[in-house]
Design an enzyme around this catalytic site. Sequence first.
Site, short mmCIF file in Angstrom:
data_model
loop_
_atom_site.label_atom_id
_atom_site.label_comp_id
_atom_site.label_asym_id
_atom_site.label_seq_id
_atom_site.Cartn_x
_atom_site.Cartn_y
_atom_site.Cartn_z
N ASP A 215 0.87 -1.19 0.00
CA ASP A 215 0.00 0.00 0.00
C ASP A 215 0.90 1.23 0.00
O ASP A 215 2.07 1.13 -0.35
CB ASP A 215 -0.97 -0.02 1.19
CG ASP A 215 -2.29 0.67 0.88
OD1 ASP A 215 -2.26 1.86 0.54
OD2 ASP A 215 -3.36 0.03 0.98
N HIS A 237 2.15 1.56 -3.12
CA HIS A 237 1.40 2.54 -3.90
C HIS A 237 2.10 3.89 -3.99
O HIS A 237 1.49 4.88 -4.37
CB HIS A 237 0.00 2.73 -3.30
CG HIS A 237 -0.86 1.51 -3.40
ND1 HIS A 237 -2.12 1.44 -2.84
CD2 HIS A 237 -0.65 0.30 -3.98
CE1 HIS A 237 -2.64 0.25 -3.07
NE2 HIS A 237 -1.76 -0.46 -3.77
#
Length: 380
Positions: A215, A237
């Site tokens: 993430d 991410h």
Amino acid sequence: MFYALGPLALFAFATEVMATPVAYPMTTASPTLAKRDSCTFSGSDGAASASRSQTDCATITLSDITVPSGTTLDLSDLEDDTTVIFEGTTSWEYEEWDGPLLQIKGNGITIKGADGAKLNPDGSRWWDGEGSNGGVTKPKFFYAHDLTDSTIQNLYIENTPVQAVSINGCDGLTITDMTIDNSAGDDAGGHNTDGFDIGESSNVVITGAKVYNQDDCVAVNSGTSITFSGGTCSGGHGLSIGSVGGRDDNTVDTVTFKDSTVSNSVNGIRIKAKSGETGEIKGVTYSGISLESISDYGILIEQNYDGGDLDGEVTSGIPITDLTIENISGSGAVDSDGYNIVIVCGDDACSNWTWSDVEVTGGEDYGSCENVPSVASCST
């Protein structure tokens, strides 16, 4: 022989008795327990003992601690200027709950990892591919909340169930050389394993961090004067602002990401403003960022985030101003079916940008950019 006393004599005698002070036993103050310079805790009872004793020790050493299931290693009542040292392996027993597994608060606190020390909650026991979106309930790992004028040095964190480090309510926090290694989650169902989530904080400096996860490497949701530099981000991410909007605090001001690498990630640089919400994103700088192996978006700036990228109506309630993006190297960095640069702004909601020496290629040009400031471009 008995002599009777007259009224005057009786009065004089009584007056003398009343005037004589009564001798009571002397009392002394209870002894004050001296604060010990150093306390060491270990084993399965160490976490509870450390929590009970946290106000009594100037230096707390946690050596091979095992934290019982469903409980927090709670150091939220530390005296000012306490030092906390982790030695060996700190581990946690399994339970499905929200956490956090570790919590530290205080003023002037120094938190250190000794050479070779690991904080390992063995998150694989919770990983099911759903993260915090479903499946088993997973505990968040480390609440670094309400830390003022404090430092965190050389912590090695491995395999968190979900989010790793939550920074909230902090002012004057410096983090150096922290490693968050959730790389095992790539093939084992790790999800929502954010590295650093930052909110409602100011004067936060993170240098030399290494984050391997699934993430955001860093997500700044609100706060002022925040710097992330010399970092390595892989598997997640990327370097993110937001999502901003819909929180108690919806202002991001003066945030700098510099001299860092993002690789093997979904995004490189991302700024997310929620559709239909209000707030402000101001004074954000990305400088000296190197991108490698980005699958979806090299640079993504959106004012229509709605739980997913580019999902909502484009709105102007969260302007993005005084943005600087410079010296971004990403030649051939984006996968061929990804997008190099995406900018979607509301009417008059993106202004006073600086954009220079940006090279992000390898993917496609996005054909639906909106209201792009004149200095920037969606074309490569």
